[in-house]
Design a protein around this motif. Structure first.
Motif, short mmCIF file in Angstrom:
data_model
loop_
_atom_site.label_atom_id
_atom_site.label_comp_id
_atom_site.label_asym_id
_atom_site.label_seq_id
_atom_site.Cartn_x
_atom_site.Cartn_y
_atom_site.Cartn_z
N THR A 1 44.34 73.24 51.24
CA THR A 1 44.04 74.64 50.94
C THR A 1 43.46 75.31 52.17
O THR A 1 42.53 74.79 52.80
CB THR A 1 43.04 74.74 49.78
N PHE A 2 44.00 76.50 52.50
CA PHE A 2 43.61 77.19 53.73
C PHE A 2 43.36 78.67 53.42
O PHE A 2 44.15 79.31 52.73
CB PHE A 2 44.73 77.06 54.77
N ALA B 1 40.90 69.67 52.12
CA ALA B 1 41.97 68.68 51.99
C ALA B 1 41.60 67.67 50.91
O ALA B 1 40.45 67.24 50.82
CB ALA B 1 42.20 67.96 53.32
N VAL B 2 42.59 67.29 50.10
CA VAL B 2 42.40 66.32 49.02
C VAL B 2 43.54 65.30 49.08
O VAL B 2 44.71 65.67 49.16
CB VAL B 2 42.38 66.99 47.63
N VAL B 3 43.17 64.03 49.05
CA VAL B 3 44.14 62.93 48.94
C VAL B 3 43.72 62.09 47.75
O VAL B 3 42.64 61.49 47.75
CB VAL B 3 44.19 62.07 50.21
N ASN C 1 40.13 58.41 45.93
CA ASN C 1 40.01 59.86 45.98
C ASN C 1 39.26 60.24 47.24
O ASN C 1 38.09 59.86 47.43
CB ASN C 1 39.25 60.37 44.74
N LEU C 2 39.92 61.00 48.12
CA LEU C 2 39.33 61.46 49.38
C LEU C 2 39.34 62.98 49.41
O LEU C 2 40.38 63.59 49.14
CB LEU C 2 40.11 60.91 50.57
N GLN C 3 38.21 63.58 49.76
CA GLN C 3 38.13 65.04 49.86
C GLN C 3 37.27 65.43 51.06
O GLN C 3 36.25 64.78 51.35
CB GLN C 3 37.51 65.64 48.59
N GLY D 1 40.75 76.73 45.09
CA GLY D 1 41.63 77.23 46.13
C GLY D 1 43.09 77.17 45.72
O GLY D 1 43.46 76.59 44.70
N ILE D 2 43.91 77.76 46.54
CA ILE D 2 45.36 77.73 46.33
C ILE D 2 46.01 77.38 47.66
O ILE D 2 45.61 77.87 48.71
CB ILE D 2 45.89 79.08 45.79
N GLY D 3 46.96 76.47 47.61
CA GLY D 3 47.59 76.05 48.84
C GLY D 3 48.68 75.04 48.60
O GLY D 3 49.20 74.89 47.49
#
Length: 331
Positions: free
Chosen positions: A62-63, A84-86, A104-106, A311-313
């Motif tokens: 999301t940016f 960023a989300v993984v 879960n990585l953020q 967010g939106i992305g």
């Protein structure tokens, strides 16, 4: 002095969440699959090989950007944010044995002209549980969980000063548990354990010196032994919206077992197009031994911690199923 009103509200919130998810599970929401599980494999009826691994995940970026010049309404000259989300999973099923893994990585940053660059989101969470089916949807299960963050975190008493409040492995939580896992449907599980060891690590000299996160002053770890419960729930709310929730509760037998530590995550994702999604992440944490940080950097009393990221992305979901290899024909 401890705020009992906060305790009561917290207990009410937890009971509402647990009751709601349990009712949904018991009412047969078997058809409500996670969006990451949407991919299916059509199996040849003559093929007797078993589907053993189910893997997949979500990648999201999301940016946001804004710039002002001679803007009469006022505001910062420029602002930039990135999140960023993984989220990855690998599920194994073979007969009575099951092995569920999730990572879960953020990480998120925001930068403005007046405040500079500051962290807005930071999480590493790895969970692995191995179970054996003992009947009626119950699994004898061993569970491991590790949780920490990537980078230093700061409190900002003013625009020119910052105070270190956390770092990688400060804190870090290691949890090892043996119990029973109830999985009535593919989108709901309830893990209960009366035998759980949890180790809290604060691997930073300055944070350990001020007894951050409840460790004794000057020490870098705290051992806890108690009871643990974890509720996991996911659902497709519509063709384009999905929800994933997790609620962890822990009671330390060795130190005030009546004080329940809570960790809760909520993720709502709405697909706009095949590659564009809107997401809302809400995380709640309460631990009686973790003191809140006042704006001036001094410690306050325990309080409910709340983090909200929306967010939106760009978002990409993927899923895959694999089969066990076919054994060679008998000679």
């Amino acid at each position: 002095m401890k705020s009992y009103r906060t305790q009561y509200l917290l207990i009410l919130f937890v009971l509402t969440f647990t009751t709601t998810t349990a009712l949904h599970a018991q009412n047969g929401v078997q058809g409500l699959k996670s969006a990451t599980e949407a991919a299916t494999i059509t199996k040849d009826p003559n093929d007797t090989t078993k589907l053993t691994w189910k893997t997949g995940g979500l990648l999201s970026l999301t940016f946001n950007q804004a710039a002002l010049s001679n803007w009469s309404a006022g505001g910062d000259k420029s602002a930039l944010s990135l999140n960023a989300v993984v989220s990855l999973y690998a599920f194994y099923q073979d007969g009575r044995r099951s092995w569920d893994n999730s990572l879960n990585l953020q990480y998120g940053l925001a930068s403005t002209t007046s405040l500079g660059t500051r962290k807005t989101n930071d999480m590493i969470d790895l969970t692995s549980k191995y179970g054996y089916d003992v009947g009626k949807k119950w699994y004898l299960t061993g569970l491991f969980d590790f949780r920490t963050q990537f980078a230093p975190g700061y409190n900002y008493p003013d625009a020119t000063h910052k105070i270190l409040t956390s770092n990688f492995a400060a804190p870090a939580y290691f949890l090892l548990s043996l119990g029973m896992d109830y999985k009535p449907t593919s989108n709901f599980s309830l893990f209960l354990s009366p035998i759980t060891a949890r180790e809290l690590i604060v691997n930073n000299d300055s944070l350990a010196a001020v007894a951050a996160f409840g460790v004794d002053s000057g020490k870098k770890s705290r051992f806890e032994f108690g009871a643990y419960a974890s509720v996991n729930y996911r659902s497709n709310l519509s063709k384009t919206a999905s929800y994933t929730g997790r609620l962890d509760l822990f009671s330390d037998y060795l130190n005030h077992p009546e004080n329940i530590a809570m960790y809760m995550t909520n993720v709502l994702t709405v697909k706009v197009t095949s590659l564009i999604s809107m997401s809302l992440n809400v995380t709640l944490i309460y631990d009686d031994r973790i003191k809140s940080v006042k704006p001036d950097g001094t410690a306050g009393g325990p309080a409910l911690q709340l983090q909200e990221v929306m967010g939106i992305g760009f978002a990409y979901k993927f899923a895959k199923k694999s089969r066990a290899p076919t054994p060679p024909p008998a000679q």
